[in-house]
Design a protein around this motif. Structure first.
Motif, PDB file in Angstrom:
ATOM      1  N   LYS A  34      48.490  35.816  34.475  1.00  0.00           N
ATOM      2  CA  LYS A  34      48.956  34.501  34.867  1.00  0.00           C
ATOM      3  C   LYS A  34      47.927  33.222  35.169  1.00  0.00           C
ATOM      4  N   VAL A  35      46.868  33.559  35.527  1.00  0.00           N
ATOM      5  CA  VAL A  35      45.956  32.773  36.091  1.00  0.00           C
ATOM      6  C   VAL A  35      45.658  31.940  34.576  1.00  0.00           C
ATOM      7  N   GLN A  36      45.350  32.722  33.416  1.00  0.00           N
ATOM      8  CA  GLN A  36      44.809  32.316  32.186  1.00  0.00           C
ATOM      9  C   GLN A  36      45.864  31.350  31.570  1.00  0.00           C
ATOM     10  N   GLU A  37      47.174  31.873  31.484  1.00  0.00           N
ATOM     11  CA  GLU A  37      48.231  31.317  30.822  1.00  0.00           C
ATOM     12  C   GLU A  37      49.288  30.489  31.286  1.00  0.00           C
ATOM     13  N   GLY A  38      49.150  30.589  32.973  1.00  0.00           N
ATOM     14  CA  GLY A  38      50.183  29.879  33.451  1.00  0.00           C
ATOM     15  C   GLY A  38      50.007  28.345  33.244  1.00  0.00           C
ATOM     16  N   ARG A  39      51.338  27.717  33.213  1.00  0.00           N
ATOM     17  CA  ARG A  39      51.413  26.162  32.869  1.00  0.00           C
ATOM     18  C   ARG A  39      51.471  25.519  34.290  1.00  0.00           C
ATOM     19  N   VAL A  40      50.933  24.323  34.578  1.00  0.00           N
ATOM     20  CA  VAL A  40      50.758  23.576  35.531  1.00  0.00           C
ATOM     21  C   VAL A  40      51.491  22.334  35.228  1.00  0.00           C
ATOM     22  N   TYR A  41      52.563  22.324  35.688  1.00  0.00           N
ATOM     23  CA  TYR A  41      53.253  20.962  35.624  1.00  0.00           C
ATOM     24  C   TYR A  41      53.485  20.013  36.580  1.00  0.00           C
ATOM     25  N   ASP A  42      53.535  20.832  38.033  1.00  0.00           N
ATOM     26  CA  ASP A  42      53.252  19.957  39.074  1.00  0.00           C
ATOM     27  C   ASP A  42      52.756  20.817  40.184  1.00  0.00           C
ATOM     28  N   ALA A  43      52.774  20.334  41.406  1.00  0.00           N
ATOM     29  CA  ALA A  43      52.018  20.767  42.547  1.00  0.00           C
ATOM     30  C   ALA A  43      52.624  22.249  42.848  1.00  0.00           C
ATOM     31  N   GLU A  44      54.061  22.417  42.993  1.00  0.00           N
ATOM     32  CA  GLU A  44      54.603  23.665  43.234  1.00  0.00           C
ATOM     33  C   GLU A  44      54.015  24.775  42.353  1.00  0.00           C
ATOM     34  N   ASN A  45      54.005  24.559  40.886  1.00  0.00           N
ATOM     35  CA  ASN A  45      53.168  25.606  39.889  1.00  0.00           C
ATOM     36  C   ASN A  45      51.867  25.593  40.294  1.00  0.00           C
ATOM     37  N   GLU A  46      51.094  24.628  40.805  1.00  0.00           N
ATOM     38  CA  GLU A  46      49.684  24.998  41.226  1.00  0.00           C
ATOM     39  C   GLU A  46      49.639  25.890  42.219  1.00  0.00           C
ATOM     40  N   LYS A  47      50.610  25.681  43.392  1.00  0.00           N
ATOM     41  CA  LYS A  47      50.422  26.679  44.737  1.00  0.00           C
ATOM     42  C   LYS A  47      50.770  28.233  44.074  1.00  0.00           C
ATOM     43  N   VAL A  48      51.649  28.245  43.241  1.00  0.00           N
ATOM     44  CA  VAL A  48      51.949  29.670  42.450  1.00  0.00           C
ATOM     45  C   VAL A  48      50.506  30.206  41.773  1.00  0.00           C
ATOM     46  N   ARG A  49      50.026  29.294  41.267  1.00  0.00           N
ATOM     47  CA  ARG A  49      48.756  29.728  40.548  1.00  0.00           C
ATOM     48  C   ARG A  49      47.589  30.122  41.426  1.00  0.00           C
ATOM     49  N   ILE A  50      47.621  29.500  42.589  1.00  0.00           N
ATOM     50  CA  ILE A  50      46.730  29.715  43.739  1.00  0.00           C
ATOM     51  C   ILE A  50      47.017  31.076  44.235  1.00  0.00           C
ATOM     52  N   LYS A  51      48.348  31.355  44.205  1.00  0.00           N
ATOM     53  CA  LYS A  51      48.614  32.737  44.902  1.00  0.00           C
ATOM     54  C   LYS A  51      48.251  34.006  43.925  1.00  0.00           C
ATOM     55  N   TRP A  52      48.422  33.647  42.766  1.00  0.00           N
ATOM     56  CA  TRP A  52      48.103  34.873  41.579  1.00  0.00           C
ATOM     57  C   TRP A  52      46.621  34.905  41.709  1.00  0.00           C
ATOM     58  N   ILE A  53      45.978  33.974  41.945  1.00  0.00           N
ATOM     59  CA  ILE A  53      44.186  34.173  41.882  1.00  0.00           C
ATOM     60  C   ILE A  53      44.004  34.961  43.266  1.00  0.00           C
ATOM     61  N   ARG A  54      44.820  34.641  44.307  1.00  0.00           N
ATOM     62  CA  ARG A  54      44.369  35.474  45.824  1.00  0.00           C
ATOM     63  C   ARG A  54      44.688  36.728  45.378  1.00  0.00           C
ATOM     64  N   ALA A  55      45.892  36.980  44.698  1.00  0.00           N
ATOM     65  CA  ALA A  55      46.368  38.222  44.463  1.00  0.00           C
ATOM     66  C   ALA A  55      45.359  39.155  43.443  1.00  0.00           C
ATOM     67  N   LEU A  56      44.997  38.328  42.881  1.00  0.00           N
ATOM     68  CA  LEU A  56      43.900  38.882  41.625  1.00  0.00           C
ATOM     69  C   LEU A  56      42.577  39.199  42.553  1.00  0.00           C
ATOM     70  N   ALA A  57      42.171  38.450  43.184  1.00  0.00           N
ATOM     71  CA  ALA A  57      40.844  38.794  43.978  1.00  0.00           C
ATOM     72  C   ALA A  57      41.153  39.820  45.244  1.00  0.00           C
ATOM     73  N   TYR A  58      42.341  39.905  45.790  1.00  0.00           N
ATOM     74  CA  TYR A  58      42.547  41.136  46.590  1.00  0.00           C
ATOM     75  C   TYR A  58      42.730  42.327  45.887  1.00  0.00           C
ATOM     76  N   ALA A  59      43.330  42.412  44.731  1.00  0.00           N
ATOM     77  CA  ALA A  59      43.481  43.665  44.136  1.00  0.00           C
ATOM     78  C   ALA A  59      42.265  44.139  43.410  1.00  0.00           C
TER      79      ALA A  59
END
Length: 89
Positions: A34-59
């Protein structure tokens, strides 16, 4: 799976350490994708990407802790065996 892994409700068993590690590895791979392939079109998508990065770090951190716990248990078992039979290889 050991008896102390059984849940208090309904007799359902909790996954053992190896199953949890496998689930974490699946989650880490998915979060990484999700972090690598996710597309960022707007600020909301960037927030989702950041959440995936946090989930990845936690896991990844939980996975590391479980691996360390397993390694410590194995070392403890080896030490106990050596203490019981000092002539063993």
């Amino acid at each position: 799976m050991s008896a102390d892994n059984a849940s208090a409700g309904g007799g359902a068993e909790l996954p053992d350490r190896d199953e949890i590690l496998s689930l974490l590895e699946d989650g880490i791979r998915e979060a990484h994708r999700k972090v690598q392939e996710g597309r960022v079109y707007d600020a909301e998508n960037e927030k989702v990407r950041i959440k995936w990065i946090r989930a990845l770090a936690y896991a990844a951190n939980v996975h590391r802790q479980l691996q360390n716990d397993r390694d410590l248990e194995e070392l403890s078992e080896r030490l106990e065996a050596l203490e019981e039979d000092p002539d063993a290889p």
